[in-house]
Design a protein around this motif. Structure first.
Motif, PDB file in Angstrom:
ATOM      1  N   ARG A   2       2.354   3.393  -5.451  1.00 41.62           N
ATOM      2  CA  ARG A   2       2.077   4.345  -4.368  1.00 41.62           C
ATOM      3  C   ARG A   2       1.558   3.649  -3.117  1.00 41.62           C
ATOM      4  N   SER A   3       1.403   2.332  -3.166  1.00 47.67           N
ATOM      5  CA  SER A   3       0.840   1.594  -2.029  1.00 47.67           C
ATOM      6  C   SER A   3       1.951   1.138  -1.095  1.00 47.67           C
ATOM      7  N   TRP A   4       1.878   1.584   0.150  1.00 46.52           N
ATOM      8  CA  TRP A   4       2.766   1.138   1.221  1.00 46.52           C
ATOM      9  C   TRP A   4       1.902   0.315   2.167  1.00 46.52           C
ATOM     10  N   VAL A   5       2.114  -0.987   2.178  1.00 48.15           N
ATOM     11  CA  VAL A   5       1.185  -1.896   2.840  1.00 48.15           C
ATOM     12  C   VAL A   5       1.890  -2.566   4.014  1.00 48.15           C
ATOM     13  N   ALA A   6       1.404  -2.290   5.230  1.00 49.06           N
ATOM     14  CA  ALA A   6       1.912  -2.971   6.424  1.00 49.06           C
ATOM     15  C   ALA A   6       1.202  -4.312   6.548  1.00 49.06           C
ATOM     16  N   MET A   7       1.980  -5.362   6.823  1.00 49.87           N
ATOM     17  CA  MET A   7       1.422  -6.704   6.948  1.00 49.87           C
ATOM     18  C   MET A   7       0.982  -6.945   8.375  1.00 49.87           C
ATOM     19  N   GLY A  40       3.031   8.521  -0.785  1.00 51.92           N
ATOM     20  CA  GLY A  40       2.309   7.272  -1.022  1.00 51.92           C
ATOM     21  C   GLY A  40       0.986   7.239  -0.285  1.00 51.92           C
ATOM     22  N   GLN A  41       0.341   6.084  -0.318  1.00 50.15           N
ATOM     23  CA  GLN A  41      -0.888   5.878   0.441  1.00 50.15           C
ATOM     24  C   GLN A  41      -0.680   4.681   1.368  1.00 50.15           C
ATOM     25  N   ALA A  42      -0.888   4.905   2.658  1.00 50.67           N
ATOM     26  CA  ALA A  42      -0.606   3.905   3.681  1.00 50.67           C
ATOM     27  C   ALA A  42      -1.791   2.967   3.846  1.00 50.67           C
ATOM     28  N   ALA A  43      -1.489   1.690   4.108  1.00 54.98           N
ATOM     29  CA  ALA A  43      -2.540   0.703   4.339  1.00 54.98           C
ATOM     30  C   ALA A  43      -2.016  -0.355   5.298  1.00 54.98           C
ATOM     31  N   PHE A  44      -2.949  -0.955   6.043  1.00 53.43           N
ATOM     32  CA  PHE A  44      -2.628  -2.055   6.950  1.00 53.43           C
ATOM     33  C   PHE A  44      -3.492  -3.237   6.538  1.00 53.43           C
ATOM     34  N   TYR A  45      -2.855  -4.363   6.248  1.00 44.87           N
ATOM     35  CA  TYR A  45      -3.512  -5.508   5.632  1.00 44.87           C
ATOM     36  C   TYR A  45      -3.692  -6.624   6.657  1.00 44.87           C
ATOM     37  N   ARG A  49       2.508   6.225   9.013  1.00 44.63           N
ATOM     38  CA  ARG A  49       1.700   7.178   8.240  1.00 44.63           C
ATOM     39  C   ARG A  49       2.535   8.380   7.818  1.00 44.63           C
ATOM     40  N   GLN A  50       3.327   8.912   8.747  1.00 38.20           N
ATOM     41  CA  GLN A  50       4.130  10.088   8.427  1.00 38.20           C
ATOM     42  C   GLN A  50       5.228   9.770   7.417  1.00 38.20           C
ATOM     43  N   MET A  51       5.837   8.614   7.515  1.00 42.19           N
ATOM     44  CA  MET A  51       6.856   8.219   6.552  1.00 42.19           C
ATOM     45  C   MET A  51       6.262   8.085   5.149  1.00 42.19           C
ATOM     46  N   VAL A  52       5.106   7.436   5.063  1.00 40.79           N
ATOM     47  CA  VAL A  52       4.453   7.273   3.769  1.00 40.79           C
ATOM     48  C   VAL A  52       4.041   8.632   3.210  1.00 40.79           C
TER      49      VAL A  52
END
Length: 876
Positions: free
Chosen positions: A594-599, A625-630, A617-620
Motif C-alpha cells: 500500500r506504500s506509494w513512495v516518491a523519491m 494506497g498511502q502516499a509518502a515522499f522520501y 496524492r490524488q492518484m494514490v
C-alpha cells in the motif's frame, strides 16, 4: 438532572520532581476507573442474562399503565424545568446576565446533550460555549459556569444519595457486596461532611487557589439555593423512573433514591453514554427481589426513551433552528449558498466511511436475525409458500451474507467500485433471504433502505479495482470476529431454555429455531476463518509500474535545468514517473504493498511542485494506497504539510560548500595528506567523458564485482544506482588508476551550472592502496570548485541527528538508539564519521507520510524497494 459532567477541569501542573510518571498516572486513572466499572457492568450483565425473557419484556412495555407513563412525562418536564436553575445560579455566580429565554434554551439543550452523550465533543459544555458566547459571554466565563454546574450536581447527588443509603442501605449493600453497616457509615460520613463543607465555603472569604488559579467561592445564599435546586432535580428525575414501577413495589422512595444516585455515579465513571448498561444493570440487581426483571427492564426502556431520547430530539431541533436563524441573519443568501455547497462537498468526503458503517450495520442486522428465534407462525407460512429445506438454507445463507457485508465494508471504505457492486448484490440477496427464511419483512425493509442509501452515494466509489484489491487489516478481522462472537452469545441467551443435545444439529422442523441458528453460526464461523486467512496471508499485490524508454527520455530532458542531482535516479528506469500537465516537471515513485513512495522532492521549477504533490496524492488515494515522499528537504516541508502529510526525520545529508574550496589550512589536513600519500603510492586521478565510458566498461565491471564480493553485498536500487551499462553510459566518470590499472571509479551527477555536484556508484578494489577514496573525493571537489559548482553532495547518513532525550518523540529515541547501538549491522556512526572529515554542512532529510503507524510500515517498504525485496532487506 445532569447525568453527565459538562467540563474538563484544567490540568494540574506537574509536581516538582515527579517527572513524567505523575502526568501519565493522571491520564490513565480515569480510563482505569472506566475500565473497572465497565468490567463490573459486563459481570452484572452476565448475571442478569438468566433473569430476562425477551417476549415477557415486550409484553411488560405494552402493558405499562397510562397513568405511570403520564407521570414519567410530567416528572421529566419538571426535572428539565428545574435544571434551568443550575444555569441561572451559575450565571449569577460569574456575574453575567442573560435573557431568561437564552439561559433556558442553553440549559435545556446542554443538559439534553450531556445526559445522553456523556463525555463527548458535543456535550453540554460545548453547546453552552456556542450559545452563551454568541450572547456576549467570554470563553472563561462559560468555563466557570460549566464548572459550577458540574460541582453543584455532584454535591446534590452525593447528598441525596447518601441520605437515601443511610435510611435504607440494604439494597446497595447487596449489590456492592458490603455489610449494610459499612454502607450506612459511609453514607452518614458523606451526608454530614457536605453541609460542613458548604458552611466552610460560605464562611471562607478569600479566593480559593486550585491548580494555580484563583476561584471565588459562592456565597451562602447561592450555595443554599443551588443545593435546593439540585436536590429537587434529582428527586424529580428519580421519580420519573419510580412511577414506572408496580404500584405495590415494597421499596420506599428514599431507598430507591439512594440506589438510583449510586447507579448514576457509577454510570458517570464508566464514561459510557448515559451510563447505559451500568446504570441499568445496577438498578435491576438492586431491586431484583422487589421488582420482576421484565418489569424493571420495561421501566428502564421507557425511562430512557422519555428522559433521554425525547429531550435529545427536541434539543437537536432547537439547536438546528437557532443555528439556521443565526446564519440567515449573519450571511447574505449567496454566501449562505456557497457555505452550504462547501459543507456538502465536505460531507461527500465522509460518504465512503458512512457507507462502510451502513454495510456493517446491515451485516449486524442479519447476524442478529440469524441468532434470534423466528416470529411464531412465520416459519410455518414461509415453509408453506416454498419448502422447509429452502427455509433452512436461506437461514444459513442469510447469516453468511451478513458476515460478507461486515467484511466488504473495508472495500467501501477504500471507495472500490467492485465493493459497491458486491454490497448492492448482498443487500438484494439479504432482502430475498429474509423473506424466504421466515417472512422477516422488517429486516428486508432495513436492507432495502441501506441499498437506497448506497445507491444515492454510488458516484463516490470511483476506484477501479477488483475485490482481490481489498486488504483486510487485522483490526477489521478481529472486529468481525467480535461480531460473530456476539452473535454466539446472543444465540446462547435466546435459547438458554433449550437443553443441548448432539441431535440438535440434525433436527429440521418449522419449530426448530435453536438448531437453525446453531447451523447458521457454524457456517458463518467457517466462512470468517477462510476469508480471514486468505485476506491476511496473501502476498502484496502491487509493484512499481515501469516507465517506457520515451518516458525516461522525456524526464531526462528536464534534468539539466535542476540545480539538485537526485533527479538522475529517474534514468535507472526502476521507478514510475508522474509529469505535471504542462510536462515541465515530474516526480518519480515506487510502489510496494500500500506504500506509494516518491523519491525526493519533485524535479522542475518550484512553482510546478504543488500540482505534482497533489496529483500524486490524488492518484494514490484513488488506488487506496498511502502516499509518502522520501528524503525531502526542510525548505519543502510546508508543501507536504499543506497536503496533509506529516514529516519524520530520517537522517542528515552531508553537503560540502565548494565556493573557495582548497586543501589549505588545518581543516583540510587529512585531505591534503590523502592527496600527497596517494601520489607517492602511484595513484592518479582522471575525468572520463561519457563518450569514453563504453570502452572502459569491462574494467569498471571488474572493479564493481570485486567491491561487491569483498563486502558480501548485492546491488541495490530505488534511492541508489547499480552497475548497468546503459545507465553508466549517460554520465562522466571520475577514475583512479594505480600503475595504469583502474582501482576506483564513481559516476558523476552534475546539476545545473552553479548548482550541485554529486556521485552515485562509488566503488573500489579491495586491494587498492589506502586512502584511495579520499584521494578521489579530494580531486573531485577541487575540480567541482574550479568548474563553478556551489556544493558537493556526499549523500545521507541514515538516522544521523536524531536525539535520544527523554522528551523527544518515540521515533527519534528509537532512531538514536539504533544509530548508536546498530554499528555492527550497518555502520551508521562510521558512515557519518567518514563524511565528517570533509567538514560538510549537515542538512536534515525527512519522510513525509500519513501519521500514526504509517511511517514505520512505509520505511519497511522503502527498505524493501532499495534492497530489491524482503530477503535483501534482512540480508545484505
Amino acid at each position: 438532572m445532569p447525568h453527565s459532567a459538562d467540563t474538563t477541569l484544567p490540568a494540574a501542573p506537574d509536581v516538582k520532581g515527579a517527572g513524567p510518571l505523575l502526568p501519565l498516572l493522571r491520564r490513565l486513572l480515569p480510563w482505569a476507573v472506566a475500565l473497572l466499572v465497565a468490567s463490573l457492568a459486563i459481570v452484572a450483565a452476565g448475571r442478569l442474562r438468566a433473569e430476562f425473557d425477551l417476549a415477557a419484556l415486550g409484553r411488560e412495555v405494552a402493558t405499562l399503565p397510562a397513568a405511570a407513563l403520564a407521570g414519567c412525562v410530567l416528572l421529566t418536564l419538571a426535572s428539565y424545568t428545574t435544571l434551568v436553575g443550575y444555569d441561572l445560579s451559575a450565571l449569577r455566580w460569574i456575574g453575567a446576565r442573560l435573557p431568561l429565554a437564552r439561559a433556558a434554551m442553553g440549559s435545556f439543550i446542554g443538559f439534553a446533550f450531556s445526559n445522553t452523550l456523556s463525555f463527548t465533543a458535543f456535550s453540554g459544555g460545548a453547546i453552552r460555549y456556542r450559545l452563551y458566547t454568541t450572547a456576549g459571554l467570554s470563553g472563561m466565563q462559560v468555563a466557570k459556569a460549566v464548572f459550577f454546574l458540574s460541582t453543584a450536581f455532584m454535591v446534590g447527588i452525593s447528598l441525596v444519595g447518601s441520605v437515601g443509603l443511610w435510611l435504607a442501605p440494604e439494597r446497595a449493600a447487596a449489590v456492592l457486596h458490603l455489610p449494610p453497616a459499612a454502607v450506612r457509615t459511609l453514607a452518614m460520613v458523606v451526608a454530614v461532611s457536605l453541609p460542613v463543607l458548604l458552611l466552610a465555603a460560605a464562611l471562607w472569604r478569600r479566593p480559593l487557589v486550585l491548580f494555580g488559579r484563583e476561584i471565588t467561592l459562592p456565597g451562602s445564599k447561592l450555595l443554599l439555593m443551588q443545593l435546593v435546586i439540585s436536590t429537587t432535580d434529582i428527586a424529580f428525575s428519580a421519580g420519573a423512573l419510580y412511577v414506572l414501577l408496580p404500584a405495590d413495589t415494597p421499596v420506599g422512595f428514599a431507598a430507591f433514591a439512594g440506589v438510583y444516585c449510586a447507579a448514576i455515579v457509577l454510570g458517570l465513571l464508566s464514561h459510557l453514554p448515559g451510563g447505559i448498561g451500568v446504570f441499568d444493570g445496577i438498578m435491576v440487581l438492586a431491586l431484583a427481589d422487589a421488582v420482576p426483571a421484565e418489569r424493571m427492564g420495561a421501566a428502564l426502556l421507557v425511562y430512557r426513551a422519555v428522559y433521554y431520547l425525547l429531550p435529545l430530539l427536541a434539543a437537536v431541533a432547537l439547536l438546528a433552528g437557532h443555528e439556521g436563524r443565526a446564519l440567515r441573519d449573519r450571511l447574505p443568501l449567496a454566501e449562505l449558498r456557497r457555505r452550504t455547497a462547501g459543507a456538502l462537498r465536505l460531507g461527500r468526503g465522509a460518504l465512503p466511511a458512512a457507507a462502510a458503517a451502513v454495510a456493517v450495520a446491515a451485516g449486524i442486522v442479519l447476524l442478529v436475525s440469524g441468532a434470534l428465534p423466528a416470529v411464531p407462525g412465520r416459519v410455518h407460512a414461509a415453509a408453506a409458500l416454498v419448502s422447509l429445506p429452502v427455509v433452512e438454507v436461506s437461514h444459513i445463507l442469510n447469516s453468511v451474507v451478513g458476515l460478507g457485508l461486515v467484511l466488504i465494508g473495508r472495500g467501501l471504505y477504500q471507495r472500490l467500485d467492485s465493493a459497491w457492486t458486491l454490497t448492492m448484490g448482498l443487500l438484494g440477496a439479504g432482502v430475498v433471504l429474509n423473506l424466504l427464511k421466515g417472512l422477516d419483512w422488517e429486516e428486508a425493509v432495513i436492507l432495502a433502505g441501506c441499498a437506497a442509501i448506497l445507491w444515492a452515494a454510488r458516484e463516490e466509489f470511483y476506484r477501479r479495482g477488483s475485490l482481490t484489491d481489498v486488504r483486510l487489516t487485522p483490526g477489521w478481522v478481529l472486529g468481525s470476529a467480535g461480531l460473530v462472537a456476539g452473535a454466539v452469545v446472543l444465540t446462547l441467551f435466546a435459547f438458554e431454555h433449550v437443553e443441548y443435545r448432539d441431535a440438535l444439529w440434525w433436527q429440521v422442523a418449522t419449530t426448530a429455531d435453536a438448531p437453525r441458528s446453531m447451523r447458521a453460526l457454524v457456517a458463518t464461523g467457517v466462512a470468517l476463518l477462510g476469508l480471514s486467512l486468505h485476506a491476511l496471508l496473501r502476498p502484496a499485490p502491487r509493484t512499481t509500474p515501469r516507465p517506457d524508454a520515451a518516458t525516461v527520455e522525456r524526464a531526462a530532458a528536464l534534468l539539466p535545468t535542476s540545480p539538485r542531482t537526485e533527479g538522475n535516479l529517474v534514468l535507472l528506469g526502476d521507478k514510475a514517473v508522474l509529469f505535471n500537465e504542462a510536462g515541465t516537471g515530474f516526480l518519480m515513485y515506487g510502489v510496494r504493498g500500500r506504500s506509494w513512495v516518491a523519491m525526493g522532492d519533485p524535479v522542475g521549477p518550484v512553482e510546478t511542485w504543488p500540482d505534482l504533490v497533489w496529483s500524486f496524492r490524488q492518484m494514490v488515494h484513488r488506488h487506496g494506497g498511502q502516499a509518502a515522499f522520501y528524503q525531502v528537504r526542510p525548505e519543502s516541508l510546508p508543501l507536504y504539510l499543506d497536503a496533509g502529510l506529516l514529516p519524520v526525520k530520517i537522517g542528515e545529508e552531508a553537503r560540502v560548500p565548494l565556493a573557495g574550496f582548497d586543501l589549505e589550512g588545518p581543516e583540510r589536513r587529512d585531505l591534503r595528506y590523502a592527496v600527497r600519500k596517494g601520489g607517492r603510492d602511484g595513484l592518479s586521478f582522471a575525468l572520463v567523458g561519457r563518450d569514453e565510458v563504453p570502452a572502459l566498461l569491462d574494467e569498471l565491471r571488474a572493479v564493481s564485482d570485486a567491491w561487491l564480493a569483498g563486502r558480501k553485498v548485492r546491488e541495490k536500487g530505488f534511492s541508489v544506482g547499480w552497475f548497468d551499462p546503459d545507465y553508466l553510459g549517460r554520465f562522466d566518470h571520475a577514475v583512479v588508476r594505480h600503475e595504469g590499472r583502474i582501482v576506483a571509479f564513481a559516476n558523476l551527477w552534475a546539476g545545473a551550472p552553479g548548482g550541485e555536484l554529486s556521485v552515485d556508484l562509488m566503488r573500489h578494489r579491495p586491494d587498492a592502496p589506502p586512502l584511495t577514496m579520499d584521494f578521489l573525493f579530494a580531486h573531485l571537489m577541487l575540480w567541482g570548485a574550479g568548474a563553478g559548482f556551489s556544493w558537493f553532495n556526499l549523500g545521507m547518513a541514515p538516522l544521523s541527528g536524531l536525539t535520544g532525550r527523554p522528551l523527544a518523540p518515540l521515533w527519534h529515541r528509537l532512531g538514536a538508539f539504533v544509530f548508536t547501538r546498530g554499528e555492527p549491522f550497518y555502520g551508521f556512526r562510521g558512515l557519518r564519521q567518514y563524511k565528517e572529515k570533509f567538514h560538510p554542512r549537515w542538512e536534515p532529510r525527512y519522510l513525509c507520510s500519513p501519521g500514526g503507524l504509517a511511517p514505520a510500515t512505509i520505511l519497511a517498504d522503502v527498505a524493501a524497494l532499495v534492497a530489491g525485496g524482503l530477503d535483501g532487506t534482512i540480508g545484505k
